[in-house]
Scaffold this motif. Sequence first.
Motif, PDB file in Angstrom:
ATOM      1  N   VAL A  12       0.852  -1.185   0.000  1.00  0.00           N
ATOM      2  CA  VAL A  12       0.000   0.000   0.000  1.00  0.00           C
ATOM      3  C   VAL A  12       0.892   1.241   0.000  1.00  0.00           C
ATOM      4  N   ALA A  13       0.809   2.011  -1.085  1.00  0.00           N
ATOM      5  CA  ALA A  13       1.642   3.207  -1.214  1.00  0.00           C
ATOM      6  C   ALA A  13       0.952   4.444  -0.664  1.00  0.00           C
ATOM      7  N   GLN A  14      -0.380   4.461  -0.771  1.00  0.00           N
ATOM      8  CA  GLN A  14      -1.107   5.646  -0.320  1.00  0.00           C
ATOM      9  C   GLN A  14      -2.558   5.298  -0.023  1.00  0.00           C
ATOM     10  N   LEU A  15      -3.106   5.978   0.960  1.00  0.00           N
ATOM     11  CA  LEU A  15      -4.536   5.913   1.286  1.00  0.00           C
ATOM     12  C   LEU A  15      -5.052   7.340   1.351  1.00  0.00           C
ATOM     13  N   ALA A  16      -6.059   7.641   0.554  1.00  0.00           N
ATOM     14  CA  ALA A  16      -6.556   9.018   0.514  1.00  0.00           C
ATOM     15  C   ALA A  16      -8.073   9.023   0.574  1.00  0.00           C
ATOM     16  N   GLN A  17      -8.616   9.910   1.392  1.00  0.00           N
ATOM     17  CA  GLN A  17     -10.062  10.076   1.480  1.00  0.00           C
ATOM     18  C   GLN A  17     -10.559  10.814   0.250  1.00  0.00           C
ATOM     19  N   ARG A  18     -11.599  10.276  -0.388  1.00  0.00           N
ATOM     20  CA  ARG A  18     -12.196  10.893  -1.573  1.00  0.00           C
ATOM     21  C   ARG A  18     -13.705  10.889  -1.384  1.00  0.00           C
ATOM     22  N   GLY A  19     -14.214  11.985  -0.810  1.00  0.00           N
ATOM     23  CA  GLY A  19     -15.632  12.005  -0.470  1.00  0.00           C
ATOM     24  C   GLY A  19     -15.900  11.000   0.628  1.00  0.00           C
ATOM     25  N   GLU A  20     -16.908  10.153   0.437  1.00  0.00           N
ATOM     26  CA  GLU A  20     -17.213   9.151   1.460  1.00  0.00           C
ATOM     27  C   GLU A  20     -16.372   7.885   1.299  1.00  0.00           C
ATOM     28  N   SER A  21     -15.664   7.770   0.185  1.00  0.00           N
ATOM     29  CA  SER A  21     -14.837   6.591  -0.073  1.00  0.00           C
ATOM     30  C   SER A  21     -13.370   6.883   0.188  1.00  0.00           C
ATOM     31  N   ARG A  22     -12.569   5.823   0.176  1.00  0.00           N
ATOM     32  CA  ARG A  22     -11.121   5.940   0.279  1.00  0.00           C
ATOM     33  C   ARG A  22     -10.501   5.364  -0.984  1.00  0.00           C
ATOM     34  N   ARG A  23      -9.459   5.979  -1.470  1.00  0.00           N
ATOM     35  CA  ARG A  23      -8.736   5.445  -2.627  1.00  0.00           C
ATOM     36  C   ARG A  23      -7.397   4.899  -2.137  1.00  0.00           C
ATOM     37  N   VAL A  24      -7.153   3.634  -2.458  1.00  0.00           N
ATOM     38  CA  VAL A  24      -5.902   2.993  -2.094  1.00  0.00           C
ATOM     39  C   VAL A  24      -5.043   2.847  -3.343  1.00  0.00           C
ATOM     40  N   THR A  25      -3.770   3.196  -3.213  1.00  0.00           N
ATOM     41  CA  THR A  25      -2.801   3.011  -4.291  1.00  0.00           C
ATOM     42  C   THR A  25      -1.877   1.876  -3.898  1.00  0.00           C
ATOM     43  N   ILE A  26      -1.752   0.900  -4.781  1.00  0.00           N
ATOM     44  CA  ILE A  26      -0.969  -0.298  -4.489  1.00  0.00           C
ATOM     45  C   ILE A  26       0.189  -0.413  -5.472  1.00  0.00           C
TER      46      ILE A  26
END
Length: 213
Positions: A12-26
Amino acid sequence: MFTGIIEEVGKVAQLAQRGESRRVTIQAENTPKELKTGDSVAVSGVCLTALDIQAKSFCADLAPETWACTSFSRIREGALVNLELPMKADGRFGGHVVQGHVDGIGKFLALDRIANSENWWLHLELPAEVEKYTVYKGSICIEGISLTVAKLDGKRCSLAIIPHTVGMTNLKSLKSGDPVNLEADLIAKYVEKMMKRESSSALTVENLVRQGF
């Protein structure tokens, strides 16, 4: 559909809040090369949709339900995740039928070396919603890994793990008490439904004749 045979361990390189969801970068060396936008990919046993694919990374959006009902709630940047691409129609069926739909969250207890052996014992605590489908020598998917139950004592489940599995998955990174994604054997769930339907049907002469009596 997946088979529970892990192809690569990503980070997991990054976790970012995007509105009500989270975006994970792998980040991963090989998996992104096989993906197109919108493709399915199993990430630690959760079927996700690949987005923003780069040479050595891809993203996926985690809805609040996914975040709350999977082991992603413990995920932090740097965490290791198991990756598997969907099974191809002409592929070899190596594990068991895995949908990437988490049935419950288990608790990682320990990964202990077996005495005088190079193998390991993986010990878990199962939630009731998964324990009822779990049988001795039956299949279970743990963090996306197809494994066979070796011991079952109530909600405590033990599985024998070979060195290859330890080396090629995220099991070695887990700590006691960590939540783990569990998917029960799909066949067991279908059998349960059929048995409920059978037991709820009235015992009548017509039903007996229909069944060949």
